[in-house]
Design a protein around this motif. Structure first.
Motif, PDB file in Angstrom:
ATOM      1  N   ILE A  10      -5.564   7.466  -3.496  1.00 56.84           N
ATOM      2  CA  ILE A  10      -5.730   7.903  -2.372  1.00 56.84           C
ATOM      3  C   ILE A  10      -4.363   8.765  -2.539  1.00 56.84           C
ATOM      4  N   ALA A  27     -11.479   5.537   4.014  1.00 55.78           N
ATOM      5  CA  ALA A  27     -11.173   5.738   2.453  1.00 55.78           C
ATOM      6  C   ALA A  27     -12.030   7.167   2.118  1.00 55.78           C
ATOM      7  N   SER A  64       0.558  -1.426  -0.443  1.00 58.85           N
ATOM      8  CA  SER A  64      -0.082   0.176   0.290  1.00 58.85           C
ATOM      9  C   SER A  64       0.581   1.468   0.138  1.00 58.85           C
ATOM     10  N   GLY A  74      -4.491   3.980   3.085  1.00 63.02           N
ATOM     11  CA  GLY A  74      -4.038   3.432   2.235  1.00 63.02           C
ATOM     12  C   GLY A  74      -4.594   1.755   2.980  1.00 63.02           C
ATOM     13  N   ALA A  94      -7.856  -0.059   4.511  1.00 65.72           N
ATOM     14  CA  ALA A  94      -9.160  -0.393   3.286  1.00 65.72           C
ATOM     15  C   ALA A  94      -7.966  -1.188   2.473  1.00 65.72           C
ATOM     16  N   ALA A 151     -11.178   8.489  -3.006  1.00 64.84           N
ATOM     17  CA  ALA A 151     -10.516   6.935  -2.724  1.00 64.84           C
ATOM     18  C   ALA A 151     -11.991   6.524  -2.884  1.00 64.84           C
ATOM     19  N   ALA A 152     -13.260   6.828  -1.999  1.00 63.67           N
ATOM     20  CA  ALA A 152     -14.051   5.703  -1.810  1.00 63.67           C
ATOM     21  C   ALA A 152     -14.723   5.559  -3.205  1.00 63.67           C
ATOM     22  N   LEU A 208     -12.701   2.956  -4.209  1.00 66.13           N
ATOM     23  CA  LEU A 208     -12.096   1.498  -3.129  1.00 66.13           C
ATOM     24  C   LEU A 208     -14.031   1.017  -3.429  1.00 66.13           C
ATOM     25  N   PHE A 231      -7.525   2.064  -6.805  1.00 67.36           N
ATOM     26  CA  PHE A 231      -7.522   2.769  -5.510  1.00 67.36           C
ATOM     27  C   PHE A 231      -6.760   3.532  -4.800  1.00 67.36           C
TER      28      PHE A 231
END
Length: 304
Positions: free
Chosen positions: A165, A109, A28, A52, A55, A116-117, A120, A161
């Protein structure tokens, strides 16, 4: 045995945190680093790295849970020693925990931003489709290469994803980011074929492997071919980040070691060689992420 003890034994067998946590921390952080490096931006704050990691740890557990559900009949019939078919934990428990972690990952996120959400959510959509075998399970099983590509596509989506971020709300993705996403996809294939290239005596009725599909020698050849493509992409990421020669040298050294492992297995496809290929696949992927995400920073003296 208490429920906690049962689940602790389950994670040790099926999702070993002792190995998984450091690997995903590198994975990540490297993804976030390379996104900033390719765009020429400063590294984000510690909160981005924490989001990160949290998640992606949840995502990989959810992928394990999805595999448990997809393989439930095969495990019951042909791998009864595994944790769920032998009754250590219930499949429903694993699935409920995976679902309960959805708001945790989404919350992580959202601490970064809505962009970012949304990325995801895209990963979850693909994971859901994978879990349902895209509605054509028998057709996918009959076309193993398409099965491989469709399932390994989740790796660049996870990296999209993770890099998002860094780049969402900060000017967008770097033009060369596709090299890193391609590297992620190929490395997913390296891992998958590496862990399913088995010695003849290790093959099991009802359980598919690439060595059963192609034979152990050809499977090892395909594996080393994918490592070669991955090495070229790693050098390409180095070029895009302004550090071609260090990453090219790292790629060449790692590729040479992988060739040695593959040749030994091809000459003698035994369980020891099988274990070496599996381990080499994991080490190669770790080398790629650590090299791409941290070597340029070390060379620039930009490590925090």
């Amino acid at each position: 045995m208490t429920p906690f003890q049962r689940f602790w034994t389950y994670q040790r067998e099926r999702f070993p945190l002792f190995k998984t946590v450091p690997l995903l921390a590198v994975f990540s952080a490297a993804s976030i680093n390379i996104s900033a490096l390719l765009a020429g931006r400063a590294l984000p704050g510690a909160g981005a790295y924490a989001a990160g990691f949290v998640a992606v740890l949840i995502l990989f557990f959810q992928m394990r849970a999805a595999d448990e559900w997809k393989d439930r009949e095969i495990d019951r019939l042909y791998r009864p020693e595994r944790a769920i078919p032998r009754g250590l934990v219930r499949l429903s428990t694993v699935l409920l925990i995976a679902l309960a972690l959805v708001p945790v990952a989404l919350g992580a996120a959202l601490t970064v931003g809505a962009g970012a959400a949304w990325l995801l959510l895209l990963v979850w959509v693909w994971l859901s489709a994978m879990t349902l075998e895209f509605g054509v399970p028998r057709w996918l099983v009959a076309h193993p290469l398409i099965y491989l590509v469709s399932h390994m596509a989740i790796m660049p989506l996870i990296d999209l994803f993770l890099t998002g971020i860094e780049w969402s709300g900060r000017g967008g993705p770097a033009p060369a980011l596709w090299l890193f996403l391609a590297l992620s996809f190929v490395n997913g294939c390296v891992l998958e074929i590496g862990r399913k290239t088995w010695a003849p005596e290790a093959e099991r009725d009802g359980v598919e492997s690439y060595s059963k599909l192609w034979g152990p020698v050809r499977s090892a050849r395909v594996w080393i071919g994918l490592v070669a493509v991955s090495a070229a992409l790693l050098a390409g990421v180095g070029w895009a980040a302004g550090h071609f020669w260090p990453l090219a040298a790292l790629a060449a050294a790692g590729f040479g070691a992988a060739v040695w492992v593959a040749l030994r297995f091809m000459q003698r496809p035994d369980p020891a060689g099988q274990a070496r290929i599996d381990a080499a696949a994991g080490l190669w992927v770790l080398l790629c992420y650590a090299g791409a995400g941290f070597v340029p920073l070390l060379l620039r003296g930009a490590m925090p």
